[in-house]
Structures are given as structure tokens and as C-alpha cells.
Design a protein around this motif. Structure first.
Motif, short mmCIF file in Angstrom:
data_model
loop_
_atom_site.label_atom_id
_atom_site.label_comp_id
_atom_site.label_asym_id
_atom_site.label_seq_id
_atom_site.Cartn_x
_atom_site.Cartn_y
_atom_site.Cartn_z
N GLU A 139 -0.90 5.43 -8.69
CA GLU A 139 -1.28 5.89 -7.37
C GLU A 139 -0.67 4.98 -6.32
O GLU A 139 -0.16 3.90 -6.64
N LEU A 140 -0.71 5.42 -5.08
CA LEU A 140 -0.22 4.59 -3.98
C LEU A 140 -1.32 3.62 -3.58
O LEU A 140 -2.47 4.03 -3.38
N VAL A 141 -0.95 2.36 -3.46
CA VAL A 141 -1.91 1.32 -3.08
C VAL A 141 -1.40 0.63 -1.82
O VAL A 141 -0.22 0.29 -1.72
N LEU A 142 -2.31 0.44 -0.88
CA LEU A 142 -1.97 -0.17 0.41
C LEU A 142 -1.28 -1.52 0.22
O LEU A 142 -1.73 -2.35 -0.57
N GLY A 143 -0.20 -1.72 0.94
CA GLY A 143 0.53 -2.99 0.91
C GLY A 143 0.52 -3.63 2.29
O GLY A 143 -0.33 -3.32 3.12
N PRO A 144 1.50 -4.50 2.56
CA PRO A 144 1.55 -5.16 3.86
C PRO A 144 1.65 -4.15 5.00
O PRO A 144 2.41 -3.19 4.91
N PHE A 145 0.86 -4.38 6.07
CA PHE A 145 0.90 -3.45 7.20
C PHE A 145 0.50 -4.16 8.48
O PHE A 145 -0.03 -5.27 8.45
N GLN A 146 0.75 -3.48 9.58
CA GLN A 146 0.31 -3.93 10.90
C GLN A 146 -0.41 -2.76 11.56
O GLN A 146 0.06 -1.62 11.50
N GLY A 147 -1.54 -3.04 12.20
CA GLY A 147 -2.29 -1.99 12.86
C GLY A 147 -3.71 -1.93 12.34
O GLY A 147 -4.17 -2.85 11.65
N PRO A 148 -4.43 -0.85 12.66
CA PRO A 148 -5.83 -0.72 12.23
C PRO A 148 -5.94 -0.63 10.71
O PRO A 148 -4.97 -0.29 10.03
N VAL A 149 -7.14 -0.92 10.20
CA VAL A 149 -7.37 -0.81 8.75
C VAL A 149 -7.03 0.60 8.27
O VAL A 149 -7.11 1.56 9.03
N ALA A 150 -6.64 0.71 7.00
CA ALA A 150 -6.15 2.00 6.48
C ALA A 150 -6.71 2.28 5.09
O ALA A 150 -7.28 1.39 4.44
N CYS A 151 -6.53 3.53 4.65
CA CYS A 151 -6.95 3.95 3.32
C CYS A 151 -6.24 3.08 2.28
O CYS A 151 -5.03 2.84 2.39
N THR A 152 -6.96 2.62 1.26
CA THR A 152 -6.34 1.71 0.29
C THR A 152 -5.60 2.43 -0.82
O THR A 152 -4.58 1.94 -1.30
N ASP A 161 10.97 -12.21 -2.75
CA ASP A 161 9.63 -11.67 -3.00
C ASP A 161 9.42 -10.39 -2.19
O ASP A 161 9.50 -10.38 -0.96
N GLU A 162 9.12 -9.31 -2.91
CA GLU A 162 9.00 -8.00 -2.28
C GLU A 162 7.88 -7.94 -1.25
O GLU A 162 8.03 -7.35 -0.17
N ILE A 163 6.74 -8.54 -1.57
CA ILE A 163 5.59 -8.50 -0.64
C ILE A 163 5.91 -9.25 0.65
O ILE A 163 5.59 -8.79 1.75
N ALA A 164 6.54 -10.40 0.50
CA ALA A 164 6.91 -11.18 1.69
C ALA A 164 7.86 -10.39 2.57
O ALA A 164 7.71 -10.36 3.80
N ASN A 165 8.82 -9.73 1.95
CA ASN A 165 9.77 -8.95 2.75
C ASN A 165 9.10 -7.73 3.38
O ASN A 165 9.37 -7.41 4.55
N MET A 166 8.23 -7.06 2.65
CA MET A 166 7.50 -5.93 3.24
C MET A 166 6.67 -6.39 4.44
O MET A 166 6.59 -5.71 5.47
N ALA A 167 6.04 -7.55 4.31
CA ALA A 167 5.19 -8.06 5.38
C ALA A 167 6.00 -8.30 6.65
O ALA A 167 5.60 -7.90 7.75
N ASN A 168 7.14 -8.94 6.50
CA ASN A 168 7.95 -9.22 7.70
C ASN A 168 8.63 -7.97 8.25
O ASN A 168 8.77 -7.83 9.47
N ILE A 169 9.02 -7.05 7.38
CA ILE A 169 9.63 -5.80 7.86
C ILE A 169 8.60 -5.00 8.65
O ILE A 169 8.88 -4.47 9.73
N ALA A 170 7.38 -4.91 8.13
CA ALA A 170 6.32 -4.17 8.84
C ALA A 170 6.05 -4.81 10.20
O ALA A 170 5.93 -4.12 11.22
N ALA A 171 5.96 -6.14 10.23
CA ALA A 171 5.68 -6.83 11.48
C ALA A 171 6.82 -6.66 12.48
O ALA A 171 6.59 -6.44 13.67
N ALA A 172 8.04 -6.74 11.99
CA ALA A 172 9.20 -6.62 12.88
C ALA A 172 9.27 -5.22 13.50
O ALA A 172 9.46 -5.07 14.71
#
Ligand code: SME
Length: 158
Positions: free
Chosen positions: A59-72, A23-34
Motif C-alpha cells: 500500500e501507499l504509506v505517507l513519506g516526507p511532506f510539507q503542509g497540513p497532516v495527511a492520510c497515512t 538516502d531516499e528519505i533525505a532526498n524526498m524530504a528536501n525535494i518536498a521542502a524545496a
């Protein structure tokens, strides 16, 4: 520990985290956190190229991230992220105030790197990292971060 050593450890960690997950979202989430946890950046996350709500384009849409809230949502050619998408190449910005059209999601961001993730020649997502310090990113970061997200472009999933 040098930056290179941290990235070498990250490569092993991310390989282990993503090896059995499709699952791409799951992998993005863990890569961002790592990445975020290991490197201590200000903001680490993904944007995905998705259809606009009215179906007229993409358009670009916000995905998994770590840190302060960001532009969607970010449009093609806008800001650092939209420019990297348009030019289909990694952008390293040593001082975001010097980048015309930079989108300031956080007032604390000082430098930035954006790495497009390509599938069959098309940008499908981006890794975007902001630093609270000037001139944080160089060819070492580009090399390792590109390797870290390469598998996301080759999964065939979206
Ligand atoms: N600064 C980016 C917007 C995304 S945030 O940094 C999370 C840009 O100019 O495209």
C-alpha cells in the motif's frame, strides 16, 4: 517570475541538494521542502509503496511532506494516489470534487497532481501535490515535477 522560471531555479536547487546524498528519505524530504517553499502549494509530499503490516500486499504509506497532516495509508486503486499507482501514469485533477473516490485529506484541497516514481517498471513511490485553487496543474508542472523526481526512481535505494 513565471512558473517556468521558478521550476528552472528549482531544478538547480534540487540537483545541488541531492547530488551527493544517497538516502531516499533525505532526498524526498528536501525535494518536498524545496518545491513547497518555492511554489506555494497547499500540500507537497511523497507516498511510498511499502508492504502492508500483515504482509498480505502493498500500500501507499505517507513519506516526507510539507503542509497540513495527511492520510497515512492509501490502498491500490483508491483515490487519486491509488489510481495513479494502478494506472502507472501521472494524473492531473483540475477539480478534486469531480474525481470519483478522491480522498480528502484536507478540505482546502481543490486540485491535485500525482506523479508515480518508477523503478524497473514498478511504481515505488509517488509525488503528490495539492493546490487550494482549482485547475492549478498543467503540462508545464507535469514536465518539471517529473524531472525533479526522476533521480529518486534510479537510485536503486528504497
Ligand atoms: N487526495 C489524495 C490523498 C492524499 S492527500 O491529497 C495528501 C487521493 O485522493 O489519493
Amino acid at each position: 517570475m513565471t512558473k517556468e522560471q521558478k521550476y528552472e531555479e528549482l531544478l538547480l536547487e534540487v540537483a545541488g541538494l541531492t547530488a551527493d546524498e544517497t538516502d531516499e528519505i533525505a532526498n524526498m524530504a528536501n525535494i518536498a521542502a524545496a518545491i513547497h517553499t518555492k511554489m506555494g502549494f497547499h500540500w507537497t509530499g511523497f507516498y511510498r509503496v511499502l508492504p502492508t503490516p500483515d504482509g498480505s500486499g502493498e500500500e501507499l504509506v505517507l513519506g516526507p511532506f510539507q503542509g497540513p497532516v495527511a492520510c497515512t495509508r492509501i490502498r491500490f486503486g483508491r483515490g487519486v494516489c491509488g489510481t495513479a499507482w494502478k494506472e502507472r501514469r501521472t494524473l492531473i485533477v483540475p477539480d478534486v470534487e469531480q474525481f470519483p473516490g478522491h480522498i480528502a485529506c484536507s478540505a482546502l484541497s481543490r486540485s491535485e497532481i500525482v506523479i508515480p516514481i518508477l523503478r524497473k517498471g514498478a511504481v515505488v513511490a509517488e509525488l503528490d501535490i495539492d493546490s487550494a485553487e482549482l485547475d492549478t496543474f498543467d503540462a508545464v508542472d507535469e514536465h518539471y515535477l517529473t524531472v525533479l523526481v526522476t533521480s529518486l526512481g534510479s537510485t536503486g535505494k528504497s
